[in-house]
Scaffold this motif. Structure first.
Motif, PDB file in Angstrom:
ATOM      1  N   ARG A 316       0.985  -0.924  -0.286  1.00  0.00           N
ATOM      2  CA  ARG A 316       0.230   0.127  -0.246  1.00  0.00           C
ATOM      3  C   ARG A 316       0.460   1.780   0.337  1.00  0.00           C
ATOM      4  NH1 ARG A 316      -2.456  -3.505   4.132  1.00  0.00           N
ATOM      5  NH2 ARG A 316      -4.358  -4.230   2.958  1.00  0.00           N
ATOM      6  N   PRO A 317       0.214   2.295  -0.574  1.00  0.00           N
ATOM      7  CA  PRO A 317       1.105   4.117  -0.413  1.00  0.00           C
ATOM      8  C   PRO A 317       1.272   3.538   1.185  1.00  0.00           C
ATOM      9  CG  PRO A 317      -0.995   3.832  -2.149  1.00  0.00           C
ATOM     10  CD  PRO A 317      -1.089   2.259  -1.248  1.00  0.00           C
ATOM     11  N   ALA A 318       2.261   4.940   1.125  1.00  0.00           N
ATOM     12  CA  ALA A 318       2.590   5.299   2.780  1.00  0.00           C
ATOM     13  C   ALA A 318       1.672   6.522   2.931  1.00  0.00           C
ATOM     14  CB  ALA A 318       3.893   5.843   2.648  1.00  0.00           C
ATOM     15  N   LEU A 322       2.832   7.753   8.205  1.00  0.00           N
ATOM     16  CA  LEU A 322       4.393   7.148   8.243  1.00  0.00           C
ATOM     17  C   LEU A 322       5.233   8.076   7.373  1.00  0.00           C
ATOM     18  CD1 LEU A 322       5.773   4.422   7.602  1.00  0.00           C
ATOM     19  CD2 LEU A 322       4.848   3.810   5.452  1.00  0.00           C
ATOM     20  N   LYS A 323       4.315   8.540   6.153  1.00  0.00           N
ATOM     21  CA  LYS A 323       5.627  10.060   6.036  1.00  0.00           C
ATOM     22  C   LYS A 323       5.785  10.695   6.542  1.00  0.00           C
ATOM     23  CE  LYS A 323       2.986   9.306   1.169  1.00  0.00           C
ATOM     24  NZ  LYS A 323       2.388  10.846   0.025  1.00  0.00           N
ATOM     25  N   THR A 325       6.177  10.657  10.191  1.00  0.00           N
ATOM     26  CA  THR A 325       7.221   9.546  10.968  1.00  0.00           C
ATOM     27  C   THR A 325       8.441   9.753  10.027  1.00  0.00           C
ATOM     28  OG1 THR A 325       5.598   8.361  11.579  1.00  0.00           O
ATOM     29  CG2 THR A 325       7.612   7.225  12.119  1.00  0.00           C
ATOM     30  N   ALA A 326       8.665   9.221   8.519  1.00  0.00           N
ATOM     31  CA  ALA A 326       9.899   8.503   7.572  1.00  0.00           C
ATOM     32  C   ALA A 326      10.463  10.711   7.853  1.00  0.00           C
ATOM     33  CB  ALA A 326       9.613   8.082   6.142  1.00  0.00           C
ATOM     34  N   ALA A 327       9.339  11.145   7.737  1.00  0.00           N
ATOM     35  CA  ALA A 327      10.904  13.454   7.652  1.00  0.00           C
ATOM     36  C   ALA A 327      10.988  13.396   8.964  1.00  0.00           C
ATOM     37  CB  ALA A 327       9.531  13.233   7.211  1.00  0.00           C
ATOM     38  N   ILE A 328      10.037  12.802  10.379  1.00  0.00           N
ATOM     39  CA  ILE A 328      10.520  12.750  11.207  1.00  0.00           C
ATOM     40  C   ILE A 328      12.758  12.076  11.782  1.00  0.00           C
ATOM     41  CG2 ILE A 328      11.128  12.337  13.306  1.00  0.00           C
ATOM     42  CD1 ILE A 328       7.916  13.044  13.594  1.00  0.00           C
ATOM     43  N   VAL A 329      12.362  11.256  10.883  1.00  0.00           N
ATOM     44  CA  VAL A 329      13.399   9.703  11.265  1.00  0.00           C
ATOM     45  C   VAL A 329      14.404  10.014  10.079  1.00  0.00           C
ATOM     46  CG1 VAL A 329      13.937   7.861  10.371  1.00  0.00           C
ATOM     47  CG2 VAL A 329      11.497   7.536  12.000  1.00  0.00           C
ATOM     48  N   SER A 569       5.936  -5.909   4.192  1.00  0.00           N
ATOM     49  CA  SER A 569       6.507  -4.506   4.456  1.00  0.00           C
ATOM     50  C   SER A 569       7.612  -4.263   3.668  1.00  0.00           C
ATOM     51  CB  SER A 569       6.192  -4.518   6.278  1.00  0.00           C
ATOM     52  OG  SER A 569       7.149  -2.526   6.322  1.00  0.00           O
ATOM     53  N   LEU A 570       7.357  -2.912   3.061  1.00  0.00           N
ATOM     54  CA  LEU A 570       8.519  -2.150   3.001  1.00  0.00           C
ATOM     55  C   LEU A 570       9.692  -1.711   4.154  1.00  0.00           C
ATOM     56  CD1 LEU A 570       6.659   0.090  -0.416  1.00  0.00           C
ATOM     57  CD2 LEU A 570       8.076  -2.347   0.025  1.00  0.00           C
ATOM     58  N   SER A 571       8.861  -1.237   5.503  1.00  0.00           N
ATOM     59  CA  SER A 571       9.445  -0.379   6.059  1.00  0.00           C
ATOM     60  C   SER A 571      10.489  -1.415   6.829  1.00  0.00           C
ATOM     61  CB  SER A 571       8.761   0.060   6.976  1.00  0.00           C
ATOM     62  OG  SER A 571       7.512   0.805   6.363  1.00  0.00           O
ATOM     63  N   GLY A 572       9.775  -3.021   6.960  1.00  0.00           N
ATOM     64  CA  GLY A 572      10.463  -4.071   7.236  1.00  0.00           C
ATOM     65  C   GLY A 572      12.131  -4.435   7.079  1.00  0.00           C
TER      66      GLY A 572
END
Length: 636
Positions: A316-318, A322-323, A325-329, A569-572
């Motif tokens: 599934r698209p982010a 999730l976007k 969270t990714a920006a914060i990381v 999961s693509l984040s996996g």
């Protein structure tokens, strides 16, 4: 080189074939019935030789030696039964790759347990009573113990053949190898059958190790060395075929013996040392067999499981969360560069984590959405590493050019190897990728004039403006973000949908006009190029490289990272790489027995998160959201 010399070496090959056959036959039994790719099988072989040594030295005399052989085989059989009942029985329902992860964790635990019990030194056992001398064969002295081993192999083969063809247990084993769902439907106690088969396979492995006591010293490196050879024997002979395992063991052992007897040959002015081929010849044989006869010399085409596997989890698209969270990381990773003065090692660890993320993400690209299980991803990492380092060494190339060349070299290697690999599937594809990776490792290890051999390449350091650790760390952040975003974008393109369609339903994908093989081949090349980026960064991060950088352990580490995070999961792979690298670094500095502690942690994670950490957490969150929606809709 005379015919007598070749015949004499052939006898040596037959003696070595017995040991290969025992461990290969045990692995073939276990995989044929349980479908578990048992990475710990080599560890059981290693425990067998250590137990035989302990009993032989404790008791002494002939009773001690031969009693040690029998006692070691029975002891390893008991250990195998405990492993199956306590651990494997709990994870039969999880995907096969997560079972592989659990058995790899056992490798770490058993290795450190052996280190604790017997220490780090190699242990040379006593000579076999009654077989301490030698006999005259073709004008040369041949060890009588090797003649004993030559006879032992066919005897065990005959016993196994009679057991599998003349007993009820054997009929059940053969039936389960062909169709274990039907065996269960007929009322057979599958749990008891699996335990019995795992015990029998462990006994064979322990016996094979114990019988080598008089031929080689017991050492802690035997586990991974033996499991590689065992996989080759099983795949070349055919999964589940005991006669095939013996035939493959003889072929591989004889080819190795022939290479030794040929020695150095001058061809067209070049000296070719065939003796060096013994490091890789079994993988060349396996690659050739898999290309020409994918199911092995005596193997049969496996019957498809009656239990529908179903399509993989949709990608599934982010989401907005999730976007964010990714920006914060990403901001946090960039901000981490500010600690280069107060905590320089943090940047070193951070760089290692980022390189691991690139490697794991590239492997996940073909393993998860692509459905191609690769056991040799270290080959492309290594091609990137060495291409970058050798450009700096021989051409004094700038770092930018070396980092551009790294993914290009890895992509070319992946195109070559992938052309053959994508024609296979499942364990056969995985083993062919392992064969190619070991061939690359062998070339790097032995081509001393060009690659530096075992010494590797030294003095590969970043150049300006990335010569400061914090600047190089930021470069790794940028490239890691680029690789993750680029591969994710590919997955949501028409090409990505075609790749997943080929994974989920090959026949339907081809029926609507998708050239699945071509799509998977291109995906293989993309993953290889991404792994090459990780390899190039690794070369400059460490300043020096060696063949150990790209051995089979690197491929196993990448698989562990992907599976820890979760295939669906693509984040996996990102989470798995960060967790595994940090755990490995932290645990290594805490105790001498860090492998056992790391293995125990991995086992715990597999039992708690059988679908990967991110995968299980994501499903849990989705389940809670679904429940709240149901409650909200049912509210008055």
């Amino acid at each position: 080189m005379t015919l007598d010399a070749i015949a004499f070496q052939a006898l040596n090959g037959l003696a070595a074939a017995s040991g290969l056959f025992f461990v290969g036959a045990g692995l073939s039994l276990i995989f044929g019935v349980t479908r578990i790719v048992n990475m710990a099988h080599g560890s059981l072989y290693m425990v067998g030789i250590y137990l035989a040594y302990a009993i032989a030295t404790l008791i002494g005399s002939g009773w001690g030696y031969w009693g040690g052989i029998v006692g070691a085989a029975l002891g390893v059989a008991a250990l195998g039964a405990v492993i199956e009942i306590v651990l494997l029985r709990r994870i039969y329902h999880v995907p096969e790759l997560f079972q592989l992860l659990a058995t790899f964790a056992l490798v770490l635990v058993i290795n450190d347990a052996t280190l604790w019990l017997w220490g780090p030194e190699d242990l040379l056992g006593p000579r076999a009573p009654g077989f301490r001398g030698a006999v005259e064969v073709l004008g040369r002295r041949f060890p009588s113990y090797d003649l004993f081993l030559i006879a032992t192999g066919p005897i065990v083969l005959l016993v196994l053949h009679l057991t599998l063809t003349r007993t009820r247990f054997g009929r059940l084993v053969r039936a389960a190898t062909q169709d274990r769902e039907m065996v269960g439907a007929l009322g057979v106690n599958q749990a008891l059958l699996f335990t019995a088969v795992f015990t029998a396979g462990s006994l064979l492995s322990g016996l094979g190790g114990a019988l080598q006591l008089a031929r080689e010293p017991a050492n802690l490196a035997m586990d991974l060395t033996v499991i590689s050879d065992a996989f080759v024997v099983v795949v070349v002979g055919g999964m589940g075929s005991i006669p095939g395992a013996y035939l493959a063991a003889v072929i591989i052992a004889e080819i190795k013996a022939l290479c030794i007897s040929i020695g150095v040959v001058h061809l067209a002015g070049f000296a070719v040392n065939f003796s060096k081929l013994t490091l890789v010849v079994e993988f060349i044989v396996m690659a050739v067999v898999l290309i020409l006869r994918p199911h092995g010399l005596l193997g049969n085409i496996p019957i498809a499981s009656r239990v529908a596997a179903g399509a993989g989890e949709p990608v599934r698209p982010a989401s907005s969360l999730l976007k964010a969270t990714a920006a914060i990381v990403l901001i946090g990773l960039v901000a981490l560069a500010t600690v280069h003065t107060s905590s320089p090692y943090t940047l070193v660890l951070g760089t290692d984590v980022l390189i691991a993320i690139i490697l794991a993400t590239s492997l996940h690209f073909i393993m998860g959405p692509g459905g191609m299980h690769s056991f040799g991803h270290a080959a492309y990492f290594g091609l990137g590493t060495y291409s970058a380092a050798l450009l700096v060494k021989f051409l004094n190339a700038p770092m930018f050019l070396a980092l551009v060349a790294a993914p290009m070299a890895a992509c070319l290697g992946a195109l070559l190897f992938g052309w053959f690999a994508v024609r296979l599937s499942g364990i056969y594809l995985a083993m062919l990728t392992l064969a190619f990776a070991q061939i690359v490792w062998s070339i790097v290890f032995q081509w001393q004039e060009f690659t530096g051999g075992s010494n590797g390449v030294l003095g590969v350091w970043p150049s300006a403006p990335f010569d400061a650790p914090w600047r190089y760390y930021l470069l790794c952040v940028a490239l890691a973000a680029f690789v993750v975003v680029a591969l994710r974008a590919v997955l949501f393109s028409p090409f990505g949908y075609a790749m997943r369609a080929g994974r989920d339903s090959l026949l339907r994908a081809e029926a609507i006009g998708i050239d699945v093989m071509r799509v998977h081949w291109i995906a293989f090349a993309m993953a290889g190029a991404a792994a090459g980026i990780a390899g190039g960064l690794y070369a400059f991060a460490k300043g020096s490289i060696s063949p150990e950088t790209i051995n089979v352990g690197r491929s196993i580490d990448a698989i562990v990272m992907v599976l820890l995070g979760g295939l669906d999961s693509l984040s996996g792979p990102i989470a798995g790489a960060a967790i595994f690298t940090t755990l490995q670094d932290t645990v290594m500095r805490q105790t001498e027995y860090w492998r056992a502690l790391l293995g125990a942690i991995i086992l715990l994670l597999v039992l708690v998160f059988p679908g990967g950490i991110v995968g299980v957490l994501a499903k849990g969150v989705a389940h809670r959201i679904a429940n709240r929606i149901v409650v909200w809709q049912s509210a008055p």
